[in-house]
Design a protein around this motif. Structure first.
Motif, mmCIF file in Angstrom:
data_model
loop_
_atom_site.group_PDB
_atom_site.id
_atom_site.type_symbol
_atom_site.label_atom_id
_atom_site.label_comp_id
_atom_site.label_asym_id
_atom_site.label_seq_id
_atom_site.Cartn_x
_atom_site.Cartn_y
_atom_site.Cartn_z
ATOM 1 N N THR A 95 0.750 -1.159 0.109
ATOM 2 C CA THR A 95 0.054 0.189 -0.108
ATOM 3 C C THR A 95 0.824 1.219 -0.024
ATOM 4 O O THR A 95 2.303 1.390 0.096
ATOM 5 N N ILE A 96 0.334 2.490 -0.095
ATOM 6 C CA ILE A 96 1.032 3.550 -0.305
ATOM 7 C C ILE A 96 1.800 4.104 1.158
ATOM 8 O O ILE A 96 0.949 3.760 2.211
ATOM 9 N N SER A 97 2.891 4.219 1.354
ATOM 10 C CA SER A 97 3.343 4.628 2.489
ATOM 11 C C SER A 97 3.361 5.915 3.021
ATOM 12 O O SER A 97 2.958 6.824 2.107
ATOM 13 N N GLN A 98 3.553 6.336 4.384
ATOM 14 C CA GLN A 98 3.447 7.603 4.512
ATOM 15 C C GLN A 98 4.313 8.701 4.092
ATOM 16 O O GLN A 98 3.910 9.839 3.494
ATOM 17 N N ARG A 99 5.428 8.263 3.610
ATOM 18 C CA ARG A 99 6.591 8.998 3.029
ATOM 19 C C ARG A 99 5.915 9.346 1.476
ATOM 20 O O ARG A 99 6.458 10.566 1.207
ATOM 21 N N ALA A 100 5.096 8.857 0.948
ATOM 22 C CA ALA A 100 4.762 9.139 -0.381
ATOM 23 C C ALA A 100 3.175 9.753 -0.395
ATOM 24 O O ALA A 100 2.809 10.033 -1.489
ATOM 25 N N TYR A 101 2.643 9.675 0.742
ATOM 26 C CA TYR A 101 1.034 10.117 0.720
ATOM 27 C C TYR A 101 0.999 11.417 1.403
ATOM 28 O O TYR A 101 0.492 11.670 2.556
ATOM 29 N N GLU A 102 1.112 12.495 0.645
ATOM 30 C CA GLU A 102 0.927 13.813 1.031
ATOM 31 C C GLU A 102 -0.673 14.286 0.775
ATOM 32 O O GLU A 102 -1.262 13.819 -0.135
ATOM 33 N N VAL A 103 -1.198 14.722 1.570
ATOM 34 C CA VAL A 103 -2.432 15.425 1.557
ATOM 35 C C VAL A 103 -3.000 16.789 2.065
ATOM 36 O O VAL A 103 -2.000 17.285 2.426
ATOM 37 N N GLY A 104 -4.176 17.084 1.788
ATOM 38 C CA GLY A 104 -4.571 18.505 2.142
ATOM 39 C C GLY A 104 -5.040 18.453 3.356
ATOM 40 O O GLY A 104 -5.238 17.670 4.341
ATOM 41 N N TRP A 105 -5.007 19.974 3.713
ATOM 42 C CA TRP A 105 -5.484 20.026 5.432
ATOM 43 C C TRP A 105 -7.036 19.804 5.472
ATOM 44 O O TRP A 105 -7.147 19.390 6.765
ATOM 45 N N ASP A 106 -7.528 19.969 4.395
ATOM 46 C CA ASP A 106 -9.200 19.577 4.786
ATOM 47 C C ASP A 106 -9.127 17.766 4.909
ATOM 48 O O ASP A 106 -10.056 17.466 5.942
ATOM 49 N N PHE A 107 -8.522 17.177 4.395
ATOM 50 C CA PHE A 107 -8.190 15.536 4.734
ATOM 51 C C PHE A 107 -7.825 15.685 6.248
ATOM 52 O O PHE A 107 -8.520 14.818 6.842
ATOM 53 N N TYR A 108 -6.824 16.416 6.650
ATOM 54 C CA TYR A 108 -6.430 16.139 7.849
ATOM 55 C C TYR A 108 -7.565 16.649 8.706
ATOM 56 O O TYR A 108 -7.693 15.801 9.909
ATOM 57 N N ASP A 109 -8.158 17.733 8.585
ATOM 58 C CA ASP A 109 -9.318 18.133 9.458
ATOM 59 C C ASP A 109 -10.292 17.132 9.529
ATOM 60 O O ASP A 109 -10.955 16.883 10.913
ATOM 61 N N ASP A 110 -10.536 16.339 8.533
ATOM 62 C CA ASP A 110 -11.936 15.287 8.767
ATOM 63 C C ASP A 110 -11.311 14.267 9.567
ATOM 64 O O ASP A 110 -12.198 13.637 10.303
ATOM 65 N N PHE A 111 -10.082 13.866 9.519
ATOM 66 C CA PHE A 111 -9.843 12.601 10.402
ATOM 67 C C PHE A 111 -9.511 13.396 12.030
ATOM 68 O O PHE A 111 -9.911 12.465 12.604
ATOM 69 N N ILE A 112 -9.259 14.278 12.134
ATOM 70 C CA ILE A 112 -9.331 14.875 13.532
ATOM 71 C C ILE A 112 -10.587 15.167 13.953
ATOM 72 O O ILE A 112 -10.663 14.903 15.236
ATOM 73 N N ALA A 113 -11.671 15.538 13.284
ATOM 74 C CA ALA A 113 -12.785 15.509 13.569
ATOM 75 C C ALA A 113 -13.577 14.347 14.071
ATOM 76 O O ALA A 113 -14.233 14.246 15.131
ATOM 77 N N GLU A 114 -13.050 13.149 13.377
ATOM 78 C CA GLU A 114 -13.460 11.743 13.638
ATOM 79 C C GLU A 114 -12.862 11.416 15.086
ATOM 80 O O GLU A 114 -13.606 10.949 15.710
ATOM 81 N N ASP A 115 -11.631 11.840 15.141
ATOM 82 C CA ASP A 115 -10.881 11.259 16.629
ATOM 83 C C ASP A 115 -9.742 12.205 16.730
ATOM 84 O O ASP A 115 -8.693 12.061 15.966
ATOM 85 N N PRO A 116 -9.377 13.416 17.667
ATOM 86 C CA PRO A 116 -8.291 14.038 17.916
ATOM 87 C C PRO A 116 -6.952 13.179 18.077
ATOM 88 O O PRO A 116 -6.085 13.505 17.460
ATOM 89 N N ASP A 117 -7.073 11.847 18.267
ATOM 90 C CA ASP A 117 -6.038 11.075 18.574
ATOM 91 C C ASP A 117 -5.498 10.636 17.103
ATOM 92 O O ASP A 117 -4.451 10.164 16.870
#
Length: 254
Positions: A159-181
């Motif tokens: 699968t794609i690894s973290q080093r290659a998986y750049e995402v946007g801040w909206d993506f980040y916000d959705d995951f933090i909204a699901e669970d701050p951890d």
């Protein structure tokens, strides 16, 4: 070139494998073992590739069971050969002689087994499916067939690894909204866009669900072009399409 099949001790002795692109008949951007019937590759060439996989799995091509994957949490319980691929992102069965398959090109292919109960599963878990609960839903469906999640093992394939998986801040916000951890699955910050650790998130979801054992093969699809297809790599290169890797697992007759 012969097929290259990655296996895991925790799934053995069940017949299973995460197939690389080696040993296929496709050419061009699909060069290798492209098993994606939804790709723009030649249908007869994809059929040849899938036949090679079926032979490696010891089944007829009609028992190489696929899904119409839609990034959902839907799981189909296989009771026989379906008339058409079910719309789902997880498959489970207790039937011997049928190979459950999942197609990926950066998303997580996950193979499951409860060896004692003789129940197996396969899931397609991109970020959306994983967030929506496809991994937990696969365990639930296996339990309905008699599996126990504490006895179940799961292996995440290439699968794609973290080093290659750049995402946007909206993506980040959705995951933090699901669970701050969920912040622990991201690196970077400030002016740098975050990078998401998809396999770590998948392992977290599996372990939080109470699975007996979960692991990742630690292969990155984006970084190893010789062995793996990658949707993201194809987008970065402006290619018109991309190949799909296949993973499969089956029960043997008693």
């Amino acid at each position: 070139m012969t097929l290259e099949i990655l296996t895991s001790d925790s799934l053995s002795p069940l017949r299973h494998g995460f197939f690389t692109r080696h040993g296929g008949a496709s050419s061009g951007v699909f060069e290798g073992l492209n098993c994606g019937t939804g790709s723009s590759d030649q249908a007869d060439i994809v059929a040849i590739n899938r036949k090679r996989v079926a032979q490696a799995m010891g089944v007829d091509t009609g028992r190489l069971i696929s899904m119409r994957q839609v990034h959902s949490a839907s799981v189909h319980t296989l009771t026989g050969v379906p008339a058409a691929p079910p719309e789902a992102d997880g498959l489970v069965t207790d039937l011997p002689g049928h190979a459950l398959t999942v197609l990926t090109a950066d998303c997580q292919p996950v193979l499951f087994a409860d060896h004692d109960a003789r129940v197996i599963g396969a899931a397609h878990a991109g970020w959306k499916g994983a967030m929506n609960g496809v991994l937990e839903a696969t365990l639930d469906a296996m339990e309905a067939l008699g599996a126990e999640r504490g006895n179940t093992v799961a292996v995440i394939g290439p699968t794609i690894s973290q080093r290659a998986y750049e995402v946007g801040w909206d993506f980040y916000d959705d995951f933090i909204a699901e669970d701050p951890d969920n912040q622990r699955f991201f690196s970077g910050g400030g002016a740098q866009k975050p990078h998401f650790d998809l396999p770590a998130y998948g392992l977290h979801r599996l372990r939080s669900a109470g699975i007996g054992h979960a692991s990742w093969t630690r292969h990155c699809t984006y970084s190893d072009e010789a062995r793996f297809y990658s949707y993201r790599r194809s987008v970065h290169r402006g290619e018109a399409d991309y190949g799909r890797l296949i993973a499969a697992i089956r029960l043997s007759p008693v």
